[in-house]
Scaffold this motif. Structure first.
Motif, PDB file in Angstrom:
ATOM      1  N   VAL A   1      12.069 -13.018  -7.200  1.00 25.25           N
ATOM      2  CA  VAL A   1      10.800 -13.664  -6.733  1.00 25.25           C
ATOM      3  C   VAL A   1       9.969 -13.376  -8.034  1.00 25.25           C
ATOM      4  CG1 VAL A   1       8.726 -13.857  -5.351  1.00 25.25           C
ATOM      5  CG2 VAL A   1      11.130 -13.540  -4.310  1.00 25.25           C
ATOM      6  N   VAL A   2       9.195 -14.293  -8.503  1.00 27.08           N
ATOM      7  CA  VAL A   2       8.521 -13.898  -9.667  1.00 27.08           C
ATOM      8  C   VAL A   2       7.095 -13.040  -9.431  1.00 27.08           C
ATOM      9  CG1 VAL A   2       7.261 -14.917 -11.584  1.00 27.08           C
ATOM     10  CG2 VAL A   2       8.669 -16.197 -10.040  1.00 27.08           C
ATOM     11  N   ASP A   3       6.842 -13.079  -8.016  1.00 27.43           N
ATOM     12  CA  ASP A   3       5.667 -12.167  -7.759  1.00 27.43           C
ATOM     13  C   ASP A   3       5.743 -11.463  -6.443  1.00 27.43           C
ATOM     14  OD1 ASP A   3       3.001 -11.605  -7.800  1.00 27.43           O
ATOM     15  OD2 ASP A   3       2.291 -13.323  -7.036  1.00 27.43           O
ATOM     16  N   PRO A   4       6.707 -10.468  -6.490  1.00 28.73           N
ATOM     17  CA  PRO A   4       7.074 -10.027  -5.068  1.00 28.73           C
ATOM     18  C   PRO A   4       5.941  -9.137  -4.488  1.00 28.73           C
ATOM     19  CG  PRO A   4       7.813  -8.751  -7.040  1.00 28.73           C
ATOM     20  CD  PRO A   4       7.079  -9.841  -7.772  1.00 28.73           C
ATOM     21  N   LEU A   5       6.161  -8.825  -3.205  1.00 27.98           N
ATOM     22  CA  LEU A   5       5.395  -8.062  -2.547  1.00 27.98           C
ATOM     23  C   LEU A   5       5.401  -6.655  -3.118  1.00 27.98           C
ATOM     24  CD1 LEU A   5       6.299  -9.462   1.038  1.00 27.98           C
ATOM     25  CD2 LEU A   5       4.131  -9.788   0.049  1.00 27.98           C
ATOM     26  N   THR A   6       4.256  -6.046  -2.791  1.00 21.47           N
ATOM     27  CA  THR A   6       4.012  -4.609  -3.229  1.00 21.47           C
ATOM     28  C   THR A   6       3.614  -3.389  -2.205  1.00 21.47           C
ATOM     29  OG1 THR A   6       1.915  -4.744  -3.999  1.00 21.47           O
ATOM     30  CG2 THR A   6       3.526  -5.273  -5.644  1.00 21.47           C
ATOM     31  N   GLU A   7       3.864  -2.346  -2.531  1.00 21.42           N
ATOM     32  CA  GLU A   7       3.353  -1.378  -1.294  1.00 21.42           C
ATOM     33  C   GLU A   7       1.927  -1.505  -1.209  1.00 21.42           C
ATOM     34  OE1 GLU A   7       5.882   1.518  -3.912  1.00 21.42           O
ATOM     35  OE2 GLU A   7       5.759  -0.592  -3.854  1.00 21.42           O
ATOM     36  N   LYS A   8       1.281  -1.960  -2.558  1.00 18.04           N
ATOM     37  CA  LYS A   8      -0.305  -2.241  -2.239  1.00 18.04           C
ATOM     38  C   LYS A   8      -0.619  -3.336  -1.354  1.00 18.04           C
ATOM     39  CE  LYS A   8      -3.639  -2.901  -5.353  1.00 18.04           C
ATOM     40  NZ  LYS A   8      -4.238  -3.543  -6.522  1.00 18.04           N
ATOM     41  N   ASP A   9       0.114  -4.298  -1.109  1.00 18.72           N
ATOM     42  CA  ASP A   9      -0.138  -5.266  -0.061  1.00 18.72           C
ATOM     43  C   ASP A   9      -0.235  -4.854   1.200  1.00 18.72           C
ATOM     44  OD1 ASP A   9      -0.195  -7.386  -1.948  1.00 18.72           O
ATOM     45  OD2 ASP A   9       1.987  -7.534  -1.912  1.00 18.72           O
ATOM     46  N   ALA A  10       0.790  -3.876   1.399  1.00 15.43           N
ATOM     47  CA  ALA A  10       0.825  -3.279   2.672  1.00 15.43           C
ATOM     48  C   ALA A  10      -0.505  -2.459   2.944  1.00 15.43           C
ATOM     49  CB  ALA A  10       2.087  -2.452   2.817  1.00 15.43           C
ATOM     50  N   GLN A  11      -1.142  -1.640   2.065  1.00 15.58           N
ATOM     51  CA  GLN A  11      -1.959  -0.819   2.215  1.00 15.58           C
ATOM     52  C   GLN A  11      -3.218  -1.761   2.348  1.00 15.58           C
ATOM     53  OE1 GLN A  11      -1.948   1.453  -1.358  1.00 15.58           O
ATOM     54  NE2 GLN A  11      -0.261   2.677  -0.846  1.00 15.58           N
ATOM     55  N   MET A  12      -3.326  -3.021   1.692  1.00 18.15           N
ATOM     56  CA  MET A  12      -4.354  -3.674   1.805  1.00 18.15           C
ATOM     57  C   MET A  12      -4.414  -4.591   3.336  1.00 18.15           C
ATOM     58  SD  MET A  12      -6.097  -4.775  -0.908  1.00 18.15           S
ATOM     59  CE  MET A  12      -6.503  -6.415  -1.139  1.00 18.15           C
ATOM     60  N   PHE A  13      -3.209  -4.771   3.862  1.00 16.63           N
ATOM     61  CA  PHE A  13      -2.950  -5.356   5.103  1.00 16.63           C
ATOM     62  C   PHE A  13      -3.671  -4.149   6.289  1.00 16.63           C
ATOM     63  CE2 PHE A  13       1.106  -7.692   4.244  1.00 16.63           C
ATOM     64  CZ  PHE A  13       0.331  -8.619   3.490  1.00 16.63           C
ATOM     65  N   GLU A  14      -3.378  -3.131   6.013  1.00 16.92           N
ATOM     66  CA  GLU A  14      -3.953  -2.156   6.987  1.00 16.92           C
ATOM     67  C   GLU A  14      -5.182  -2.083   7.205  1.00 16.92           C
ATOM     68  OE1 GLU A  14      -1.702   1.724   6.084  1.00 16.92           O
ATOM     69  OE2 GLU A  14      -0.204   1.064   7.614  1.00 16.92           O
ATOM     70  N   LYS A  15      -5.948  -2.568   6.114  1.00 16.21           N
ATOM     71  CA  LYS A  15      -7.489  -2.606   6.115  1.00 16.21           C
ATOM     72  C   LYS A  15      -8.132  -3.530   7.265  1.00 16.21           C
ATOM     73  CE  LYS A  15      -8.203  -1.114   1.297  1.00 16.21           C
ATOM     74  NZ  LYS A  15      -8.272  -1.415   0.100  1.00 16.21           N
ATOM     75  N   SER A  16      -7.298  -4.431   7.772  1.00 15.34           N
ATOM     76  CA  SER A  16      -7.626  -5.491   8.710  1.00 15.34           C
ATOM     77  C   SER A  16      -7.838  -4.696   9.943  1.00 15.34           C
ATOM     78  CB  SER A  16      -6.508  -6.689   8.739  1.00 15.34           C
ATOM     79  OG  SER A  16      -6.775  -7.078  10.144  1.00 15.34           O
ATOM     80  N   GLY A  17      -8.768  -5.119  10.710  1.00 20.29           N
ATOM     81  CA  GLY A  17      -8.948  -4.411  12.167  1.00 20.29           C
ATOM     82  C   GLY A  17      -7.924  -4.964  12.887  1.00 20.29           C
ATOM     83  N   ASN A  18      -7.471  -5.929  12.680  1.00 22.31           N
ATOM     84  CA  ASN A  18      -6.273  -6.506  13.677  1.00 22.31           C
ATOM     85  C   ASN A  18      -4.720  -5.663  13.473  1.00 22.31           C
ATOM     86  OD1 ASN A  18      -7.980  -8.215  14.917  1.00 22.31           O
ATOM     87  ND2 ASN A  18      -7.972  -9.326  13.061  1.00 22.31           N
ATOM     88  N   ILE A  19      -4.847  -4.942  12.314  1.00 14.43           N
ATOM     89  CA  ILE A  19      -3.462  -4.550  12.048  1.00 14.43           C
ATOM     90  C   ILE A  19      -3.416  -2.941  12.220  1.00 14.43           C
ATOM     91  CG2 ILE A  19      -1.899  -4.299  10.148  1.00 14.43           C
ATOM     92  CD1 ILE A  19      -2.584  -7.125   9.266  1.00 14.43           C
ATOM     93  N   ALA A  20      -2.491  -2.542  12.953  1.00 15.76           N
ATOM     94  CA  ALA A  20      -2.293  -0.908  13.343  1.00 15.76           C
ATOM     95  C   ALA A  20      -1.579  -0.321  12.077  1.00 15.76           C
ATOM     96  CB  ALA A  20      -1.462  -0.858  14.492  1.00 15.76           C
ATOM     97  N   HIS A  21      -0.472  -0.957  11.572  1.00 17.99           N
ATOM     98  CA  HIS A  21       0.498  -0.456  10.513  1.00 17.99           C
ATOM     99  C   HIS A  21       0.990  -1.643   9.708  1.00 17.99           C
ATOM    100  CE1 HIS A  21       0.414   3.379  12.876  1.00 17.99           C
ATOM    101  NE2 HIS A  21       1.077   2.557  13.996  1.00 17.99           N
ATOM    102  N   ALA A  22       1.247  -1.215   8.621  1.00 11.82           N
ATOM    103  CA  ALA A  22       1.902  -1.952   7.638  1.00 11.82           C
ATOM    104  C   ALA A  22       2.846  -1.382   6.454  1.00 11.82           C
ATOM    105  CB  ALA A  22       1.075  -3.062   6.724  1.00 11.82           C
ATOM    106  N   PHE A  23       4.140  -1.621   6.794  1.00  9.42           N
ATOM    107  CA  PHE A  23       5.233  -0.907   5.903  1.00  9.42           C
ATOM    108  C   PHE A  23       6.058  -1.651   5.136  1.00  9.42           C
ATOM    109  CE2 PHE A  23       4.745   1.390  10.228  1.00  9.42           C
ATOM    110  CZ  PHE A  23       4.110   2.418   9.777  1.00  9.42           C
ATOM    111  N   PRO A  24       6.025  -1.312   3.900  1.00 12.16           N
ATOM    112  CA  PRO A  24       6.968  -2.253   2.938  1.00 12.16           C
ATOM    113  C   PRO A  24       8.401  -1.676   3.480  1.00 12.16           C
ATOM    114  CG  PRO A  24       6.059  -0.385   1.847  1.00 12.16           C
ATOM    115  CD  PRO A  24       5.320  -0.312   3.267  1.00 12.16           C
ATOM    116  N   VAL A  25       9.370  -2.685   3.340  1.00 10.52           N
ATOM    117  CA  VAL A  25      10.687  -2.441   3.682  1.00 10.52           C
ATOM    118  C   VAL A  25      11.422  -2.991   2.699  1.00 10.52           C
ATOM    119  CG1 VAL A  25      12.869  -2.741   5.319  1.00 10.52           C
ATOM    120  CG2 VAL A  25      10.400  -2.174   6.147  1.00 10.52           C
ATOM    121  N   LEU A  26      12.375  -2.405   1.844  1.00  9.51           N
ATOM    122  CA  LEU A  26      13.383  -2.896   1.108  1.00  9.51           C
ATOM    123  C   LEU A  26      14.728  -3.067   1.616  1.00  9.51           C
ATOM    124  CD1 LEU A  26      12.772  -0.810  -1.993  1.00  9.51           C
ATOM    125  CD2 LEU A  26      12.204  -3.086  -1.768  1.00  9.51           C
TER     126      LEU A  26
END
Lengths: 189, 391
Positions: free
Chosen positions: B71-96
């Motif tokens: 993928v040209v523009d893959p997901l990153t650990e940073k995305d996971a951290q961004m997701f966790e800022k949402s009030g609707n999300i408890a955890h977000a973990f990147p998995v390889l």
């Protein structure tokens, strides 16, 4: 009463009409005051069940039913309880001398015996009229004579019996003979 | 005529034609058995799907690249951290996730592995049955250790999983120490996988090919939809090149629905086959009944002469057809019961049920009524004179 005529004279057709199996193309037929031409199919079935008994030349027994089952069948169609029907059927078979043949299938019986089973079936419902189409046609002369004797004694007990035949000897036993030729009655006495 | 006497006469007639009756019932037997098995397979499939997903948290959302491969523009650990800022999300973990050769002793196996953050285990109901789970320390120290899914451990050890704990395995030629084995989750993507810590997976196994999936835990079932919207908003923001379109956002609930849906489709397909079989067998019954009526034409005439009504004849032949088909139905259900072990042998999940029995019997009776009616009506409608003359 006997209806006498050569083959093709219309004897069987007359019998079928009298027996409410067939309807005449023209004319009228009243049975006990009922206009048969206007009767419904179920009414006709009921008349055949209660007022008419048939004895056919070929006996027409149901091959897979025993003598007693054949004889009681008209009662079953009338809604009579099975035990009662068996009792009455055995009585009739006894009367005709077949008391020991009750549980035989038709093909285990002689022609004369089969005809007597057929007669028992025809009279079990105490019909007003007994219609017999060439009842002696398929029998040896001894059995034929026996059948005629049975009819005579039934007649003495008050049953109306109409025998259809081309056999003069048989016809002469009747109190009344109707001669039929080409579909027309031309003589009776 | 009373039903009891009618049945007696019908049974005498059926008995007289044993062989023909049996051949006629064959189609019904096959059809009914199929219906019974279809319902059993359907129930079994349903039960299996439910079991598979029973331990899977319905609040789980998976964010993955829409296409496999690079993928040209893959997901990153940073995305996971961004997701966790949402009030609707408890955890977000990147998995390889990756696949490769997994070796243990002289046993080699092409399998899957996942590189996860240790926290991921708790939020995904992953608990160990032997040894210990991955710890934060393993992540920070980049320990080359692995925890195996229950199924994978079974495969590698021939059904004796505990003995592999403490041993070394190699994944794509890299050596890892097995520190524990998870309990069975009921989802093959967990049970058949080896788990290592994220940092190790990224460094040693995948390198620049790393293309993570992010597993998100919503705060609850009700917030799943809002969490999905939040995720898409973040992705549109951080991946301006292709926006959220280049990623799939799936929740476990819809995966469950999809699995149930496919099990149902399978059942419907088999049901259609069963109905076709029954229609064909019904035509067989109709054929045989026509022959029977023809054969007994003279008898029908006799019955009419001694006073049988139309409905007497109709019910006699109709009931005969129904008895033939019902007998086929009963035998079919019994045959179905005996076929269940065969299905089990082929690992088709199947669960006999009263619904299957009833549905099979109802369909067999309906077949008899539907295809027996016309011949029976023909018999009842015979003219007595013509019937008596029939030779």
């Amino acid at each position: 009463m006997a209806i006498l005529g050569p083959s093709g004279s219309g004897k069987s057709t007359l019998m079928n009409i009298l027996g409410c199996l067939d309807l005449p193309t023209s004319g009228q037929y009243y049975l006990d005051g009922l206009d048969i031409l206007k009767a419904k199919e179920n009414q006709l079935a009921e008349i055949r069940n209660k007022k008419i008994g048939f004895v056919f030349q070929k006996f027409n027994l149901l091959p897979r039913l025993t003598a007693v089952q054949n004889v009681m069948l008209p009662l079953l169609y009338r809604g009579v309880d099975e035990k009662e029907a068996i009792k009455l059927a055995k009585e009739k078979l006894d009367l005709l001398g077949l008391g020991d043949r009750c549980n035989h299938l038709p093909n285990e019986l002689s022609g004369g015996q089969q005809q007597r089973v057929a007669i028992a079936r025809a009279i079990i419902g105490n019909p007003n009229i007994l219609l017999a189409d060439e009842p002696t046609g398929n029998l040896d002369s001894k059995s034929g004579k026996d059948a005629i004797e049975i009819f005579k004694s039934l007649n003495k007990q008050g049953n109306t019996i109409i025998v259809i035949t081309h056999n003069n000897e048989v016809a002469e036993q009747a109190k009344k003979i109707i001669y039929l030729r080409d579909g027309k009655i031309y003589e009776h006495n | 005529m009373q039903l009891k006497q009618l049945l007696k006469i019908i049974l005498i007639n059926i008995y007289h034609n044993k062989m023909r009756t049996f051949l006629t019932t064959l189609g019904v037997i096959v059809g009914t058995a199929t219906i019974f098995l279809v319902v059993s397979i359907g129930k079994g499939g349903e039960a299996k799907v439910n079991e598979q997903y029973s331990r899977l948290n319905v609040g789980t959302i998976i964010v993955a690249p829409a296409q496999r491969g690079r993928v040209v523009d893959p997901l990153t650990e940073k995305d996971a951290q961004m997701f966790e800022k949402s009030g609707n999300i408890a955890h977000a973990f990147p998995v390889l996730r990756g696949s490769g050769d997994i070796n243990y002793g002289n046993f080699s196996f092409r399998g899957n592995f996942s590189a996860i953050l240790p926290k991921f285990q708790a939020s995904n109901n992953l608990t160990v049955q032997y040894g210990r789970a991955l710890a934060d320390e393993d992540e920070t120290k980049k320990n080359k250790c692995a925890v195996l899914g229950a199924e994978l451990a079974n495969t590698l050890t021939d059904g004796n999983p505990s003995r592999i704990v403490g041993e070394n395995i190699s994944i794509n030629g890299r050596r890892f120490e097995v520190i524990g084995i998870y309990n069975r989750v009921g989802d093959s993507s967990y049970d058949e996988s080896a788990f290592i810590v994220y940092s190790v997976g990224k460094k040693y196994l995948l390198g620049t090919r790393a293309n993570p999936t992010i597993i998100v835990q919503a705060t609850g079932i009700k917030t799943v939809q809002s969490a999905i919207e939040d995720i898409k908003a973040v992705l549109d923001e951080t991946h301006r090149l292709g926006g959220s379109e280049q990623f799939r956002v799936l929740d476990a609930g819809s995966r469950l629905l999809a699995a149930q849906e496919s099990a149902r489709t399978m059942s419907l397909l088999l049901l259609a086959v069963a109905i076709v079989v029954l229609i064909v067998s019904g035509i067989g019954i109709m054929n045989v009944m026509f022959v029977t009526v023809k054969e007994r034409t003279r008898e029908i005439g006799i019955l009419k002469a001694i006073g049988a009504k139309k409905k007497d004849i109709l019910s006699q032949f109709l009931i005969e057809a129904v008895i033939i088909s019902l007998a086929g139905g009963v035998i079919g259900v019994i045959a179905g019961f005996f076929s269940i072990p065969v299905l089990k042998y082929f690992e088709l999940p199947s669960l006999p049920s009263i619904n299957g029995v009833l549905l099979g019997l109802i369909f067999s009776v309906l077949t008899g009524i539907f295809f027996g009616f016309y011949p029976a009506w023909k018999a009842a409608d015979l003219n007595p004179i013509e019937a008596l003359r029939y030779e």
